[in-house]
Design a protein around this motif. Structure first.
Motif, PDB file in Angstrom:
ATOM      1  N   ARG B   5       0.835  -1.192   0.000  1.00 60.17           N
ATOM      2  CA  ARG B   5       0.000   0.000   0.000  1.00 60.17           C
ATOM      3  C   ARG B   5       0.881   1.257   0.000  1.00 60.17           C
ATOM      4  O   ARG B   5       0.669   2.179  -0.790  1.00 60.17           O
ATOM      5  CB  ARG B   5      -0.907  -0.060   1.232  1.00 60.17           C
ATOM      6  N   TYR B  48     -12.713  12.032  -3.071  1.00 59.72           N
ATOM      7  CA  TYR B  48     -12.248  12.564  -1.782  1.00 59.72           C
ATOM      8  C   TYR B  48     -13.210  13.558  -1.162  1.00 59.72           C
ATOM      9  O   TYR B  48     -12.815  14.358  -0.315  1.00 59.72           O
ATOM     10  CB  TYR B  48     -10.845  13.158  -1.945  1.00 59.72           C
ATOM     11  N   ASP B  50     -15.194  12.815   0.945  1.00 61.47           N
ATOM     12  CA  ASP B  50     -15.261  12.449   2.364  1.00 61.47           C
ATOM     13  C   ASP B  50     -14.251  13.221   3.222  1.00 61.47           C
ATOM     14  O   ASP B  50     -14.272  13.117   4.447  1.00 61.47           O
ATOM     15  CB  ASP B  50     -15.087  10.930   2.545  1.00 61.47           C
ATOM     16  N   THR B  54     -15.407  12.974   6.995  1.00 59.99           N
ATOM     17  CA  THR B  54     -14.771  11.985   7.855  1.00 59.99           C
ATOM     18  C   THR B  54     -13.279  12.234   7.976  1.00 59.99           C
ATOM     19  O   THR B  54     -12.605  12.482   6.970  1.00 59.99           O
ATOM     20  CB  THR B  54     -14.935  10.564   7.248  1.00 59.99           C
ATOM     21  N   ILE B  56      -9.825  10.377   8.779  1.00 57.30           N
ATOM     22  CA  ILE B  56      -9.278   9.026   8.929  1.00 57.30           C
ATOM     23  C   ILE B  56      -7.893   9.073   9.555  1.00 57.30           C
ATOM     24  O   ILE B  56      -7.629   8.432  10.558  1.00 57.30           O
ATOM     25  CB  ILE B  56      -9.298   8.274   7.580  1.00 57.30           C
ATOM     26  N   ASN B  60      -3.839  10.272   5.471  1.00 53.31           N
ATOM     27  CA  ASN B  60      -4.948  10.166   4.528  1.00 53.31           C
ATOM     28  C   ASN B  60      -5.386  11.549   4.035  1.00 53.31           C
ATOM     29  O   ASN B  60      -5.521  11.775   2.828  1.00 53.31           O
ATOM     30  CB  ASN B  60      -6.097   9.441   5.243  1.00 53.31           C
ATOM     31  N   MET B  63      -2.546  13.227   1.852  1.00 53.25           N
ATOM     32  CA  MET B  63      -2.408  12.672   0.504  1.00 53.25           C
ATOM     33  C   MET B  63      -3.595  13.068  -0.377  1.00 53.25           C
ATOM     34  O   MET B  63      -3.424  13.388  -1.555  1.00 53.25           O
ATOM     35  CB  MET B  63      -2.292  11.140   0.555  1.00 53.25           C
ATOM     36  N   LYS B  64      -4.785  13.065   0.182  1.00 55.83           N
ATOM     37  CA  LYS B  64      -5.961  13.453  -0.600  1.00 55.83           C
ATOM     38  C   LYS B  64      -5.826  14.896  -1.081  1.00 55.83           C
ATOM     39  O   LYS B  64      -6.105  15.201  -2.250  1.00 55.83           O
ATOM     40  CB  LYS B  64      -7.233  13.278   0.234  1.00 55.83           C
ATOM     41  N   PHE B  67      -3.260  15.066  -3.872  1.00 54.39           N
ATOM     42  CA  PHE B  67      -3.748  14.560  -5.159  1.00 54.39           C
ATOM     43  C   PHE B  67      -4.703  15.547  -5.828  1.00 54.39           C
ATOM     44  O   PHE B  67      -4.622  15.778  -7.035  1.00 54.39           O
ATOM     45  CB  PHE B  67      -4.415  13.184  -4.995  1.00 54.39           C
ATOM     46  N   LEU B 116     -22.553   9.937  -1.700  1.00 55.05           N
ATOM     47  CA  LEU B 116     -21.100   9.808  -1.520  1.00 55.05           C
ATOM     48  C   LEU B 116     -20.580   8.471  -2.025  1.00 55.05           C
ATOM     49  O   LEU B 116     -19.521   8.389  -2.639  1.00 55.05           O
ATOM     50  CB  LEU B 116     -20.731   9.960  -0.039  1.00 55.05           C
ATOM     51  N   TRP B 120     -18.025   7.822  -5.017  1.00 58.80           N
ATOM     52  CA  TRP B 120     -16.800   7.050  -4.757  1.00 58.80           C
ATOM     53  C   TRP B 120     -16.665   5.936  -5.802  1.00 58.80           C
ATOM     54  O   TRP B 120     -15.609   5.756  -6.406  1.00 58.80           O
ATOM     55  CB  TRP B 120     -16.847   6.433  -3.351  1.00 58.80           C
TER      56      TRP B 120
END
Lengths: 10, 212
Positions: B5, B48, B50, B54, B56, B60, B63-64, B67, B116, B120
């Motif tokens: 990952r 993204y 979310d 949310t 996480i 996370n 990186m979102k 991107f 959502l 996704w």
């Protein structure tokens, strides 16, 4: 299934 | 988080950085498909959402944001700053032929019928095929600069590494998501022909040139 709120992958 | 990952995410990040370096250093986006870049921006934004609902992890969220912002930056460089170098005539793939079927499929096959979740799912399906305009552009011009080839290799490797991540997670945690696995497999398969050319040509110091 995995709900959106638990998705940790990108 | 496992090694596959992490390697996948880093490969994805490397791909984006390589693309930005290519455009910035050569002051040109020749050979890069703006259509694919638009599709990737749609992928990140729809996946993204979310971010606002949310939390996480710091990783996370970071990186979102990277991107989303780098894909917007890439589009800015291509369509505004270095517009004159954009290979408009060769980048003729019709993206609605990808957008519409992916959205319809997301409406039909999803994990839950909520906005959502559908977005996704749409982003997962769209990402699988988002590289097609770029591959189409390479096939039309018949060649790619070496840095563009490195970009494509890193971008293709990312989902292949995610496949290993999903295999690992299935055995280690019993976790699996069939939508992601199926789309990820399609995505990786689309790169296979390119991987072959990359390994047999680019890694041996030759330019990526398609047989006439």
């Amino acid at each position: 299934h995995v709900p959106t709120s638990e998705k940790d992958e990108l | 988080m496992n090694i596959f990952r992490l390697a996948g995410d880093l490969s994805h990040l490397l791909a984006i950085i390589l693309l930005l370096i290519k455009i910035w250093k050569t002051r040109s986006c020749a050979g890069i498909s703006g259509k694919s870049q638009i599709l990737f921006a749609i992928v990140y934004v729809s996946r993204y959402l979310d971010l606002v609902t949310t939390f996480i992890s710091v990783y996370n969220t970071f990186m979102k944001l990277v991107f989303i912002s780098t894909s917007v930056a890439t589009i800015y460089l291509m369509y505004v700053k270095f517009k004159a170098t954009y290979d408009h005539n060769h980048d003729s793939f019709r993206i609605e032929f990808l957008l519409v079927p992916c959205f319809l499929l997301a409406l039909l096959i999803n994990n839950a019928f909520t906005p959502l979740e559908i977005l996704w799912t749409f982003s997962i399906y769209l990402e699988a095929v988002a590289i097609l305009p770029q591959l189409f552009l390479v096939s039309k011009t018949g060649e790619a600069e070496s840095i563009t080839s490195h970009y494509l290799f890193a971008l293709g490797s990312y989902r292949a590494l995610y496949l290993l991540n999903w295999i690992y997670r299935y055995y280690a945690e019993g976790h699996y998501d069939l939508i992601a696995i199926f789309a990820g497999a399609i995505q990786t398969i689309l790169y296979c022909d390119f991987f072959y050319l990359y390994i047999t040509k680019v890694l041996k110091g030759k330019k990526l040139q398609l047989p006439a």
